[in-house]
Design a protein around this motif. Structure first.
Motif, PDB file in Angstrom:
ATOM      1  N   THR A 168      39.074  38.989  53.180  1.00 53.73           N
ATOM      2  CA  THR A 168      40.503  38.915  53.461  1.00 53.73           C
ATOM      3  C   THR A 168      41.086  40.324  53.473  1.00 53.73           C
ATOM      4  O   THR A 168      40.560  41.242  52.843  1.00 53.73           O
ATOM      5  N   VAL A 169      42.188  40.467  54.198  1.00 52.49           N
ATOM      6  CA  VAL A 169      42.870  41.746  54.304  1.00 52.49           C
ATOM      7  C   VAL A 169      44.064  41.739  53.354  1.00 52.49           C
ATOM      8  O   VAL A 169      44.879  40.807  53.373  1.00 52.49           O
ATOM      9  N   GLY A 170      44.155  42.768  52.518  1.00 53.45           N
ATOM     10  CA  GLY A 170      45.275  42.842  51.600  1.00 53.45           C
ATOM     11  C   GLY A 170      45.078  43.932  50.574  1.00 53.45           C
ATOM     12  O   GLY A 170      44.046  44.609  50.535  1.00 53.45           O
ATOM     13  N   ASP A 171      46.075  44.104  49.726  1.00 56.49           N
ATOM     14  CA  ASP A 171      46.010  45.078  48.650  1.00 56.49           C
ATOM     15  C   ASP A 171      45.144  44.543  47.520  1.00 56.49           C
ATOM     16  O   ASP A 171      45.270  43.380  47.116  1.00 56.49           O
ATOM     17  N   ALA A 172      44.285  45.395  46.985  1.00 56.52           N
ATOM     18  CA  ALA A 172      43.339  44.958  45.958  1.00 56.52           C
ATOM     19  C   ALA A 172      44.046  44.440  44.715  1.00 56.52           C
ATOM     20  O   ALA A 172      43.666  43.406  44.159  1.00 56.52           O
ATOM     21  N   ARG A 173      45.067  45.123  44.276  1.00 58.87           N
ATOM     22  CA  ARG A 173      45.743  44.699  43.040  1.00 58.87           C
ATOM     23  C   ARG A 173      46.503  43.401  43.246  1.00 58.87           C
ATOM     24  O   ARG A 173      46.501  42.530  42.366  1.00 58.87           O
ATOM     25  N   THR A 174      47.146  43.247  44.392  1.00 58.20           N
ATOM     26  CA  THR A 174      47.855  42.000  44.683  1.00 58.20           C
ATOM     27  C   THR A 174      46.879  40.831  44.705  1.00 58.20           C
ATOM     28  O   THR A 174      47.151  39.759  44.151  1.00 58.20           O
ATOM     29  N   ALA A 175      45.723  41.037  45.332  1.00 56.03           N
ATOM     30  CA  ALA A 175      44.712  39.983  45.392  1.00 56.03           C
ATOM     31  C   ALA A 175      44.166  39.676  44.015  1.00 56.03           C
ATOM     32  O   ALA A 175      43.924  38.514  43.669  1.00 56.03           O
ATOM     33  N   LEU A 176      43.980  40.697  43.202  1.00 57.48           N
ATOM     34  CA  LEU A 176      43.461  40.494  41.852  1.00 57.48           C
ATOM     35  C   LEU A 176      44.450  39.689  41.011  1.00 57.48           C
ATOM     36  O   LEU A 176      44.057  38.801  40.249  1.00 57.48           O
TER      37      LEU A 176
ATOM     38  N   VAL B 247      43.362  46.950  34.933  1.00 54.44           N
ATOM     39  CA  VAL B 247      42.132  46.508  34.273  1.00 54.44           C
ATOM     40  C   VAL B 247      42.355  45.172  33.562  1.00 54.44           C
ATOM     41  O   VAL B 247      41.460  44.318  33.526  1.00 54.44           O
ATOM     42  N   ARG B 248      43.534  44.949  33.017  1.00 62.07           N
ATOM     43  CA  ARG B 248      43.833  43.661  32.390  1.00 62.07           C
ATOM     44  C   ARG B 248      43.824  42.525  33.408  1.00 62.07           C
ATOM     45  O   ARG B 248      43.412  41.404  33.094  1.00 62.07           O
ATOM     46  N   LEU B 249      44.269  42.808  34.628  1.00 60.70           N
ATOM     47  CA  LEU B 249      44.191  41.794  35.678  1.00 60.70           C
ATOM     48  C   LEU B 249      42.728  41.457  35.983  1.00 60.70           C
ATOM     49  O   LEU B 249      42.381  40.291  36.201  1.00 60.70           O
ATOM     50  N   ALA B 250      41.880  42.481  36.018  1.00 61.16           N
ATOM     51  CA  ALA B 250      40.450  42.242  36.245  1.00 61.16           C
ATOM     52  C   ALA B 250      39.868  41.395  35.125  1.00 61.16           C
ATOM     53  O   ALA B 250      39.089  40.460  35.372  1.00 61.16           O
ATOM     54  N   ALA B 251      40.251  41.699  33.886  1.00 67.27           N
ATOM     55  CA  ALA B 251      39.748  40.936  32.744  1.00 67.27           C
ATOM     56  C   ALA B 251      40.174  39.479  32.827  1.00 67.27           C
ATOM     57  O   ALA B 251      39.395  38.570  32.512  1.00 67.27           O
ATOM     58  N   ALA B 252      41.394  39.238  33.276  1.00 70.21           N
ATOM     59  CA  ALA B 252      41.893  37.862  33.373  1.00 70.21           C
ATOM     60  C   ALA B 252      41.139  37.057  34.431  1.00 70.21           C
ATOM     61  O   ALA B 252      41.032  35.828  34.329  1.00 70.21           O
ATOM     62  N   ALA B 253      40.605  37.741  35.439  1.00 69.56           N
ATOM     63  CA  ALA B 253      39.866  37.053  36.503  1.00 69.56           C
ATOM     64  C   ALA B 253      38.437  36.709  36.117  1.00 69.56           C
ATOM     65  O   ALA B 253      37.783  35.915  36.803  1.00 69.56           O
ATOM     66  N   LEU B 254      37.946  37.303  35.021  1.00 69.31           N
ATOM     67  CA  LEU B 254      36.542  37.148  34.643  1.00 69.31           C
ATOM     68  C   LEU B 254      36.323  35.998  33.664  1.00 69.31           C
ATOM     69  O   LEU B 254      37.165  35.723  32.798  1.00 69.31           O
TER      70      LEU B 254
END
Length: 284
Positions: free
Chosen positions: A126-134, A165-172
């Motif tokens: 998908t096309v988009g901003d990495a942080r928005t997608a995260l 990084v907290r957004l990444a942690a929430a996705a894991l």
């Protein structure tokens, strides 16, 4: 190009959102291509052998992927930054059936890669901003989040903060792993702050780089890895040391020494990663 890229191994280029993208054939590997953006290498893909990882930093992430779970076990992966999808292709080849989502900010680049280097099924782009997608990613659903986003040769500031990084942690999932490819040079102030940021979120954190980069002798890629569960650091360290392009894994006291007095980076303080020295990553 024809259906078989080996039959039309000529450079191609196209203006994309972030500059001019070029695909350069590797004359030593008939179906291998180097993607550059404004002369800076972005990805290397071998269509015939997707397990071939040419760039040193991709090899290091490949070693990490290999030790995260038993061989062949699928992993749910979220890739922030696409390029020519080298790592998603590697994961699809080594762990068939892995659900993978790739987020790339440059839509025309996605179209360029899709036209000339089509990727296998099972990889959603998908096309988009990495942080928005995260921020919109399903919670606790990924086994692996890889952040490998460069605008030109620098990682954007909004992808380097504690909040990111907290957004990444929430996705894991609780057993999941976060990996960020960054770059820095002497005196490694950016790397130290990024390590402090990742370990403020993940209790198990390590940093991987070539020894000369860790000694502050030159600019280069730095891989930061974080997890809520213990990492297979010993196994990973042996693989990294045995690689044709050896790297060193730093954790514990060694990582403490590198971080020193650096503090985690917050949104209001975040900056782009340092630019490389002139000519460090350029292709003529």
């Amino acid at each position: 190009m024809t259906d078989d890229p080996a039959d039309d191994a000529r450079p191609v280029q196209r203006p994309v959102a972030l500059g001019t993208a070029r695909l350069l054939p590797d004359l030593d590997r008939p179906q291998a291509w180097l993607l550059t953006l404004d002369g800076t290498p972005q990805s290397y893909v071998d269509l015939a052998e997707p397990t071939h990882l040419e760039f040193e930093y991709t090899r290091r992430i490949g070693h990490l992927v290999d030790v995260l779970a038993p061989a062949g076990q699928p992993l749910d992966a979220l890739h922030l930054g696409g390029g020519a999808l080298t790592l998603p292709r590697y994961l699809a080849a080594t762990r068939p059936g892995s659900p993978q989502h790739v987020v790339e900010t440059d839509g025309p680049l996605v179209g360029f890669v899709a036209e000339h280097l089509p990727w296998p099924s099972g990889i959603e782009v998908t096309v988009g901003d990495a942080r928005t997608a995260l921020a919109a990613a399903p919670p606790a659903a990924a086994d692996l989040v890889v952040s490998d986003v460069f605008h030109g040769s620098r990682t954007p500031a909004h992808l380097t903060s504690l909040e990111f990084v907290r957004l990444a942690a929430a996705a894991l999932r609780p057993t999941g792993c976060y990996a960020a490819n960054l770059a820095d040079g002497p005196p490694l102030a950016f790397a130290a702050a990024q390590a402090a940021t990742v370990r403020a979120v993940f209790p198990h954190t390590c940093l991987v780089a070539e020894p000369s980069v860790l000694r502050g002798r030159r600019y280069g890629n730095i891989l930061l890895v974080g997890s809520f569960s213990p990492l297979p650091a010993d196994v990973l360290a042996r693989r990294l040391a045995a690689d044709p392009f050896p790297a060193r894994l730093s954790e514990g006291a060694a990582l403490d020494a590198l971080v020193g007095r650096a503090r985690p980076v917050r949104d209001e303080d975040a900056v782009d990663s340092p630019p490389p020295p002139d000519g460090a990553f350029s292709v003529g």
